[in-house]
Design an enzyme around this catalytic site. Structure first.
Site, short mmCIF file in Angstrom:
data_model
loop_
_atom_site.label_atom_id
_atom_site.label_comp_id
_atom_site.label_asym_id
_atom_site.label_seq_id
_atom_site.Cartn_x
_atom_site.Cartn_y
_atom_site.Cartn_z
N LYS A 175 -8.74 -8.07 8.30
CA LYS A 175 -8.09 -7.31 7.23
C LYS A 175 -8.34 -5.82 7.40
O LYS A 175 -9.49 -5.36 7.32
CB LYS A 175 -8.62 -7.78 5.87
CG LYS A 175 -7.99 -7.07 4.68
CD LYS A 175 -6.52 -7.43 4.55
CE LYS A 175 -5.91 -6.80 3.30
NZ LYS A 175 -4.47 -7.06 3.23
N GLY A 210 0.80 -1.22 0.00
CA GLY A 210 0.00 0.00 0.00
C GLY A 210 0.83 1.27 0.00
O GLY A 210 0.40 2.31 -0.49
N ASN A 211 2.07 1.19 0.54
CA ASN A 211 2.90 2.39 0.61
C ASN A 211 3.38 2.83 -0.77
O ASN A 211 3.87 3.95 -0.93
CB ASN A 211 4.11 2.16 1.50
CG ASN A 211 5.04 1.07 0.97
OD1 ASN A 211 4.61 -0.06 0.74
ND2 ASN A 211 6.30 1.41 0.79
N LYS A 217 2.59 -12.11 4.24
CA LYS A 217 3.64 -12.03 3.22
C LYS A 217 4.55 -13.26 3.30
O LYS A 217 4.93 -13.84 2.27
CB LYS A 217 4.45 -10.75 3.39
CG LYS A 217 3.62 -9.48 3.28
CD LYS A 217 4.47 -8.24 3.46
CE LYS A 217 3.63 -7.00 3.70
NZ LYS A 217 2.54 -6.81 2.74
N LYS A 231 -3.90 -9.35 -0.57
CA LYS A 231 -3.29 -9.23 -1.89
C LYS A 231 -2.02 -10.06 -2.05
O LYS A 231 -1.69 -10.51 -3.14
CB LYS A 231 -3.04 -7.76 -2.25
CG LYS A 231 -1.90 -7.07 -1.55
CD LYS A 231 -0.66 -6.95 -2.43
CE LYS A 231 0.41 -6.12 -1.79
NZ LYS A 231 0.73 -6.32 -0.38
#
Length: 311
Positions: A122, A9-10, A264, A206
């Site tokens: 989430k 997102g960054n 991740k 994601k």
């Protein structure tokens, strides 16, 4: 090589920045320079997060007392895929004007019996201080949870089972197109008792979808970009140490605390275990070094347990 890169997102919005188009475009222009260097040498598929964006769209949809059920998260997720895909395509096109791009709205099947529906985890939308988060939770009926020093709305995040458009992605890659897909984890869908596909009120992780996408595309490498330069043991404590390389069984068996890094790690390990190829977790700022093996945390079967960078 065929590379799937999952943008954190960054890449679009740094933590604490106002959520507006100008900031997102500026950040994407920076990311596009690094991604373009990859695309000049390799087949490239780009996925991305959408947590802040889909949360903002949900707030906008409920403004003025409107019934939030009129705009469920699957529809808002599709809207965010188009919005973010537009920014990615445009900024990538500015770097690579002679290349073709395609943003695909990506439907992802989930299991209606997934236990995630009973335990929302989430984060989506903006960050708040605790008092404001509690006020909004009471107003909108949200579930909220801590997010580092802030609080955010959390929703169900079921595991992905199948990406419906994967053959379309494969076809585009074979014709030299840079593909942007599976944005925000894709659009969550499931089959009803009538056998028809319909959307679901959820947001899929994601990184897990990117891992599934990379496996189905038989990618040579999965790169998961985040706002830290790799995976650290003893994160948040004195003596936290960055991992240079790790075998999947050692990394997933280490017992990392839950949170944003855990999905991740799981996504990277799933890809490596299924394909035998390499996954890397690291920072967008170090993307060139990630590809040449000198940055990030590499996950591969040949690693000897956990290997740290030299002190």
């Amino acid at each position: 090589m065929r590379i799937v890169i999952a943008l954190g997102g960054n890449a679009l919005l740094r933590r604490g920045e106002p959520m507006n188009t100008e900031n997102q475009r500026h950040n994407m222009a920076r990311a596009a320079k690094a991604l373009a260097r990859v695309a000049r040498k390799h087949e490239l598929v780009i996925s991305h997060g959408n947590g802040p964006q889909v949360g903002l769209l949900a707030l906008q949809a409920s403004a003025g007392g409107a019934d939030p059920r009129a705009w469920p998260l699957d529809v808002l997720g599709a809207q965010s895929e188009g919005m973010i895909g537009y920014l990615v395509e445009q900024e990538m096109g500015n770097e690579l004007p002679d290349r073709g791009f395609a943003t695909l709205l990506t439907q992802v099947e989930v299991d209606p019996a997934d236990p995630a529906f009973d335990k929302p985890t989430k984060p989506i939308g903006p960050v708040y201080d605790k008092a404001e988060a509690e006020r909004l939770a009471g107003l909108h009926g949200w579930t909220i949870a801590p997010d580092n020093a802030y609080w955010r709305r959390v929703v169900a995040s079921p595991s992905p089972k199948r990406i419906f458009e994967v053959n379309s992605v494969r076809l585009l890659l074979e014709h030299g197109i840079i593909v942007i897909c599976s944005g925000g984890g894709g659009i969550p869908t499931m089959y009803g008792e009538d056998g028809r596909l319909h959307g679901v009120e959820a947001v899929i992780d994601k990184d897990r979808v990117s891992s599934l996408l990379a496996r189905e595309l038989k990618a040579d490498m999965l790169v998961i970009l985040t706002d830290v330069d790799g995976v650290y043991t003893n994160w948040g404590e004195e003596g936290a140490t960055p991992l240079r390389r790790a075998a999947p069984e050692a990394l997933c068996g280490y017992g990392f605390a839950g949170g944003s890094m855990a999905p991740k790690i799981e996504a990277a390990c799933e890809f490596v275990e299924a394909t035998g190829n390499t996954a890397v977790i690291g920072s967008l700022d170090h993307l060139d070094d990630i590809l040449d093996g000198s940055a990030g945390t590499r996950v591969d079967r040949a690693a000897q347990g956990l290997e740290w960078y030299p002190a």
